[in-house]
Design a protein around this motif. Sequence first.
Motif, PDB file in Angstrom:
ATOM      1  N   GLY A 108       0.248   8.033  -1.220  1.00 23.65           N
ATOM      2  CA  GLY A 108      -1.103   7.509  -1.054  1.00 23.65           C
ATOM      3  C   GLY A 108      -2.152   8.440  -1.626  1.00 23.65           C
ATOM      4  N   THR A 112       0.835  -1.204   0.000  1.00 25.73           N
ATOM      5  CA  THR A 112       0.000   0.000   0.000  1.00 25.73           C
ATOM      6  C   THR A 112       0.871   1.256   0.000  1.00 25.73           C
ATOM      7  OG1 THR A 112      -0.121   0.120   2.426  1.00 25.73           O
ATOM      8  CG2 THR A 112      -1.790  -1.225   1.302  1.00 25.73           C
ATOM      9  N   ALA A 113       0.274   2.341  -0.458  1.00 20.68           N
ATOM     10  CA  ALA A 113       0.942   3.651  -0.508  1.00 20.68           C
ATOM     11  C   ALA A 113       0.430   4.516   0.632  1.00 20.68           C
ATOM     12  CB  ALA A 113       0.664   4.323  -1.847  1.00 20.68           C
ATOM     13  N   LEU A 114       1.336   5.309   1.217  1.00 18.28           N
ATOM     14  CA  LEU A 114       0.987   6.228   2.306  1.00 18.28           C
ATOM     15  C   LEU A 114       1.378   7.650   1.933  1.00 18.28           C
ATOM     16  CD1 LEU A 114       2.437   4.259   5.376  1.00 18.28           C
ATOM     17  CD2 LEU A 114       0.105   4.182   4.518  1.00 18.28           C
ATOM     18  N   GLU A 142      -4.705   7.767   4.630  1.00 15.66           N
ATOM     19  CA  GLU A 142      -4.311   7.949   3.232  1.00 15.66           C
ATOM     20  C   GLU A 142      -3.791   6.662   2.581  1.00 15.66           C
ATOM     21  OE1 GLU A 142      -2.902  12.586   3.472  1.00 15.66           O
ATOM     22  OE2 GLU A 142      -1.494  11.073   4.176  1.00 15.66           O
ATOM     23  N   VAL A 143      -4.070   5.534   3.203  1.00 14.72           N
ATOM     24  CA  VAL A 143      -3.591   4.271   2.658  1.00 14.72           C
ATOM     25  C   VAL A 143      -4.308   3.972   1.340  1.00 14.72           C
ATOM     26  CG1 VAL A 143      -3.450   1.789   3.033  1.00 14.72           C
ATOM     27  CG2 VAL A 143      -3.002   3.363   4.927  1.00 14.72           C
ATOM     28  N   ARG A 144      -3.519   3.582   0.335  1.00 12.89           N
ATOM     29  CA  ARG A 144      -4.064   3.262  -1.001  1.00 12.89           C
ATOM     30  C   ARG A 144      -3.469   1.943  -1.479  1.00 12.89           C
ATOM     31  NH1 ARG A 144      -2.049   4.132  -6.012  1.00 12.89           N
ATOM     32  NH2 ARG A 144      -0.346   5.403  -5.169  1.00 12.89           N
TER      33      ARG A 144
END
Length: 860
Positions: free
Chosen positions: A70, A64-66, A140-142
Amino acid sequence: MNVELLRDFVNLERERIRERHRFGVSGSEIVEEHTRLVDNIIRQIYHASLSEGTLPDGLSFAITALGGYGRRELNPYSDVDVMLLIDADHRDMRAVASFASHLVGVLWDIGFEVGHSTRSLRDCVRILHEDSISRTSLLEVRYVAGSQEVFGKFERRVLKVLFKRGVSGFIQSKNREWQERHQTYGSSIYVQEPDVKQSIGGLRDVHTAFWIARARYGIQDIRELPGIRILTEEMATLIHEALEFLWRVRNELHYLKGRKYDQLSFELQEDVAIHLGYKDGDQLLAEERLMQDYFRHAHCVYHIAQLIIDRTQRTSSWRSWIAARRRRLLGNGIFVQGSAIHLNPEQARPTSFIEILIHQQELGLPLHPDTRDAIREFAAEMDDTLRLDSQMAEVFLRLMRRPEGVANALRSMHELGLLKAYIPEFAPLEHLVRRDYYHRYTLDEHTFLAIQNLDAATLAELPHGQPIRDTIKLVDKPEVIRLALLFHDIGIPVDGPKDHDQRSTELARGILARLSPIPDKDVELVLFLVEHHLLMSRIAQQRDLDDPHVIQRFVASLADEEHLRILYLLTFADMRAVNIDIWNEWNATLLYQLYVRSLHWMAGGYAETLRQRNELLAETQELLLPRNIPEQRILRHFDTMPERTWLGMSAQEIATHIRIIEDVEERSFILHLNDQHADYSEVIVCTRDSQGLFHKISGVLAASEINILSAQLYAREDGIVLNLLSIADTMNRCIPAKRIPELESDMKAALAGQFDMTRISEMPATSDMQRRGIESEVSLNNVDSEDYTIIDIHTQDRLGLLYTITGVFQDLGLDICLAKISTEAHSVADSFYVLDSRHRKITDPEQMESIRQSILQVLP
């Protein structure tokens, strides 16, 4: 996996994106493309690891992206923050941690700055209760790659808890962080070199507002706010335009520095402006246009972000609910309800829209967001009928008469569009930046700071401010000086900074004619202050305050002591609003000397010069009795020095000079530390006159990274020279006493030709500010002094500049009798009192022009 090929691909893609940025592609597209590039690289590493067998199949984890990554807001050199999210046993955790190490290593090898963590779903639930920073990161996790099932569990288990528990506490913590960050980054939108991410009105303000709104309402994008009536569609468009601008500026900063860099510093403003397509105009440089746009967008970001936060606040207790229903009526449609001031437009009068700002300052309460919108709507519809309305003028003047808080009330008027609607002449100052000798804030903020400088709260903590505090007690009508400060720079957008005082006065005359309740006497005083608002600072910093001719000419421009008193206060307020560091002990002393000596002249003090001389002589003789210095030697000092040498001095100072002169007979050269102040030191150099003496002294000080603030140079008939210098280090601090012996030794060596001066010419400028906007100017003046020609020099500051200039004087055979050195915000305004080689004023026009050109050739 071939890391080298991957690095080449990334470099090519980065260069392609950079070219698109330079071609004018929007900021949002560039950050999206960088985000997409990193997404693709991470997915490629993940799938390659699976196919090569280095990553066991069937592991339950998601990449995941932050943070900015994110949010899909990745600028060219921003950190890439990733979290590996796992829902498995400890064996899987170790395998995932091993892959994480591989992933991060490859990303670093191909040129990304990476931050990473590996967490289980249980970890994520736990950290929700630890601190707001951890909670914010989870907002903001993506999803990027790996198990979508695991990410689905994260959304159900973690985000559900995040949005339902402790939201009020989270919002309060974000509000505290908002306040602390603003305090750290200058407490103003209008700082000289803003950080486009962290400063007030920067990207972080939008992030904070989004985090709070997301925690409260569960929205996925800030563009959803109009749908839940937090913002209007127009506001959403404005915030989107501001974000596009800030992203584009931040992208350019990263490209210029080749690394993560977010400060829009002086050294980069010109390059950023040119690369973003700005061009020089008749009145504004390209970088000034850039900064005007920056402050306009930053202003928008700050106020809309604050509006989002205000409208997202929610109280839940029954006491808060009851308090919110109670109204305290203040009249004319204005009332207090809850913790805010409201305005009912249906009951309001036109004057209510200014009256409410008076109530705001009295009560210390914010305006309700709906009320702020109502004021904006009223301002947009204002016409000349209201501008000429006597009741409106009366309420506006009532605001200007308030004992405190006037600057903040005017700021509120300005932010809501009411000030420029009521006084259209002020509108061009909005967000206007001038890279000149004086202003280092936008001109509108400079104006408000100047008015704020005269508030009791400001003056109470003012260093070196006792004379100001004593003088302001004598002011009967504070609105006069505040009106003058409000109008003093309104001519700059029309005619530029040079000689803008005349245009400002013309515009002020028209405004005052509309404010009909003002008495004629007060109108005359306001116009006088506007027209002469630069006079006192120029004289204090650039003219010889010991010269009776200077004092006489200045006093002749004043009608009475009231004009002098209020001009003194206005000059202080204006100077300190340029940059708070400019108001130091040195400048405070100069301005106060001019003020006191002018009062003395008005009282007829200089008519008693002979009596004063005799009293000083008698006091000096008494002080020198223990030294057994013969009376004739004391008399000789008085007779062989110019009258101005002792006219502004005390007997103690004169006695010190005579003692040093007596000692120099034995020591040949003396550097004496006369007095220490917080911001500067007073030293005396005494020796026998020689060619280029002051030039060499200034060279030694420059090589020692010491600035000369002022220099008075006196030569006696017997060849003994007395140089009185005020000096400070490059941080505007006094010189430690322990350095004086070393400086004295270096000066002796310089006079003997044994000190290396060559390195001085290679010293860099003392600031990063580029030369654009600071054009060197040289002028020769034979009016302001009866005995000397004054050479005024304005140019960019650099260490060793004075050494270079005095070298030209030496080559031209000019004798420097006084030097007034003034350095403000990366530029200097130096004045030199000189005579030619035959000790006469320079009056030949051809010679004057030749001198001017010779000096210009060595300036930046």
